[in-house]
Design a protein around this motif. Structure first.
Motif, PDB file in Angstrom:
ATOM      1  N   TYR A  49     -17.260  -7.816   3.928  1.00  0.00           N
ATOM      2  CA  TYR A  49     -16.912  -8.499   5.128  1.00  0.00           C
ATOM      3  C   TYR A  49     -18.199  -8.721   5.990  1.00  0.00           C
ATOM      4  O   TYR A  49     -18.189 -10.020   6.357  1.00  0.00           O
ATOM      5  CB  TYR A  49     -15.872  -7.705   5.982  1.00  0.00           C
ATOM      6  CG  TYR A  49     -15.428  -8.424   7.128  1.00  0.00           C
ATOM      7  CD1 TYR A  49     -14.362  -9.227   7.168  1.00  0.00           C
ATOM      8  CD2 TYR A  49     -16.297  -7.942   8.299  1.00  0.00           C
ATOM      9  CE1 TYR A  49     -13.692  -9.812   8.314  1.00  0.00           C
ATOM     10  CE2 TYR A  49     -15.700  -8.440   9.616  1.00  0.00           C
ATOM     11  CZ  TYR A  49     -14.602  -9.319   9.497  1.00  0.00           C
ATOM     12  OH  TYR A  49     -14.469 -10.073  10.808  1.00  0.00           O
TER      13      TYR A  49
ATOM     14  N   PHE B 240      -2.402  -6.839  13.074  1.00  0.00           N
ATOM     15  CA  PHE B 240      -3.531  -6.540  12.007  1.00  0.00           C
ATOM     16  C   PHE B 240      -2.825  -6.575  10.597  1.00  0.00           C
ATOM     17  O   PHE B 240      -3.747  -6.408   9.549  1.00  0.00           O
ATOM     18  CB  PHE B 240      -3.791  -5.144  12.194  1.00  0.00           C
ATOM     19  CG  PHE B 240      -4.587  -4.687  13.242  1.00  0.00           C
ATOM     20  CD1 PHE B 240      -6.121  -4.955  13.237  1.00  0.00           C
ATOM     21  CD2 PHE B 240      -4.078  -4.477  14.634  1.00  0.00           C
ATOM     22  CE1 PHE B 240      -6.979  -4.842  14.349  1.00  0.00           C
ATOM     23  CE2 PHE B 240      -4.944  -4.082  15.628  1.00  0.00           C
ATOM     24  CZ  PHE B 240      -6.272  -4.550  15.820  1.00  0.00           C
TER      25      PHE B 240
ATOM     26  N   GLU C  56      -5.725  -8.389   7.671  1.00  0.00           N
ATOM     27  CA  GLU C  56      -6.979  -8.092   8.137  1.00  0.00           C
ATOM     28  C   GLU C  56      -7.858  -7.601   6.841  1.00  0.00           C
ATOM     29  O   GLU C  56      -7.273  -6.771   6.020  1.00  0.00           O
ATOM     30  CB  GLU C  56      -7.078  -7.004   9.088  1.00  0.00           C
ATOM     31  CG  GLU C  56      -8.396  -7.049   9.947  1.00  0.00           C
ATOM     32  CD  GLU C  56      -9.557  -6.237   9.189  1.00  0.00           C
ATOM     33  OE1 GLU C  56     -10.614  -6.500   9.535  1.00  0.00           O
ATOM     34  OE2 GLU C  56      -9.162  -5.502   8.357  1.00  0.00           O
TER      35      GLU C  56
ATOM     36  N   ASP D 185      -7.328  -2.648   8.679  1.00  0.00           N
ATOM     37  CA  ASP D 185      -6.010  -3.368   8.728  1.00  0.00           C
ATOM     38  C   ASP D 185      -4.691  -2.474   9.031  1.00  0.00           C
ATOM     39  O   ASP D 185      -4.943  -1.253   9.448  1.00  0.00           O
ATOM     40  CB  ASP D 185      -5.534  -4.242   7.509  1.00  0.00           C
ATOM     41  CG  ASP D 185      -5.733  -2.775   6.153  1.00  0.00           C
ATOM     42  OD1 ASP D 185      -6.008  -1.753   6.450  1.00  0.00           O
ATOM     43  OD2 ASP D 185      -5.513  -3.177   4.759  1.00  0.00           O
TER      44      ASP D 185
END
Length: 229
Positions: free
Chosen positions: A156, A31, A34, A39
């Motif tokens: 995102y 992760f 991310e 994350d």
């Protein structure tokens, strides 16, 4: 009695710690970088909070920490709404790392149950360790960090920050919640403002108070500035 590492072939905290460390290294590598707010740093914050809450509540800290590390291993939001992929991935990793079956069973059940699934959906945890991890995850969804994560995920996912013509929806089912594409500010009303009252433990409830107030102040300020004040 809840299963613990002392019931497992690892026989003691030192070996439990080695397992936790190996899983942490795997998750950190997986992760790193991310960008949606899910994350490694989110996972590590939840890990620390889960261990802190577990210590205060008398839960198994190693089980709580391990579950926190894998709680977002494959979130349904990033896998076409598949609720089963997270538990499957967690089970595979823990088995590969040699965790005892009873530990895998408890941790996988936490992963299966941890997610918020809508205002009208209840997701009760079966174990004290699960309640501690769920509280830790929810604490990282509120307060200053929660605000930042909300807008990071909104960007995102291509969602607008705010649309005054689009009212919040209190989703009655998990399916309706998953299908929602509302703007980021609605997420405060649809989920984040609800979390304080859904904390499982006394420790979690106490920690949620200040974070909840901060979010309320932020949203009031946001709406004032939206109107040019």
């Amino acid at each position: 009695m809840s299963p613990t590492f002392l019931d497992s072939p690892f026989k003691g905290e030192a070996n439990a710690g080695l397992l936790v460390d190996r899983v942490a290294q795997h998750i950190r590598a997986r992760f790193a970088g991310e960008g949606s707010g899910h994350d490694w740093h989110h996972i590590n914050r939840v890990r620390r909070l889960a261990r802190q809450i577990a210590a205060a509540e008398g839960a198994d800290q190693d089980v709580a920490e391990l579950a926190a590390l894998v709680h977002d291993i494959a979130d349904w939001k990033f896998h076409h709404g598949d609720d089963g992929i997270g538990p499957r991935e967690a089970e595979r990793l823990l088995r590969d790392e040699g965790a005892a079956p009873e530990v895998i069973e408890q941790v996988v059940d936490i992963v299966r149950t941890i997610s918020f699934k809508g205002a009208g959906v209840v997701t009760p945890m079966q174990t004290l360790e699960g309640r501690c991890v769920q509280d830790a995850d929810r604490l990282d969804a509120i307060g200053a960090i929660g605000i930042a994560r909300c807008f990071a995920y909104g960007g995102y996912a291509g969602r607008s920050m705010y649309d005054p013509d689009e009212a919040p929806v209190m989703h009655a089912t998990a399916e309706a919640y998953k299908a929602s594409k509302g703007h980021s500010l609605n997420h405060f009303y649809e989920k984040l403002f609800l979390l304080k009252e859904r904390m499982n433990t006394a420790t979690g409830r106490a920690m949620a108070e200040a974070r909840h107030r901060y979010m309320e102040e932020f949203v009031l300020r946001f709406l004032k500035e939206w109107e040019g004040e």
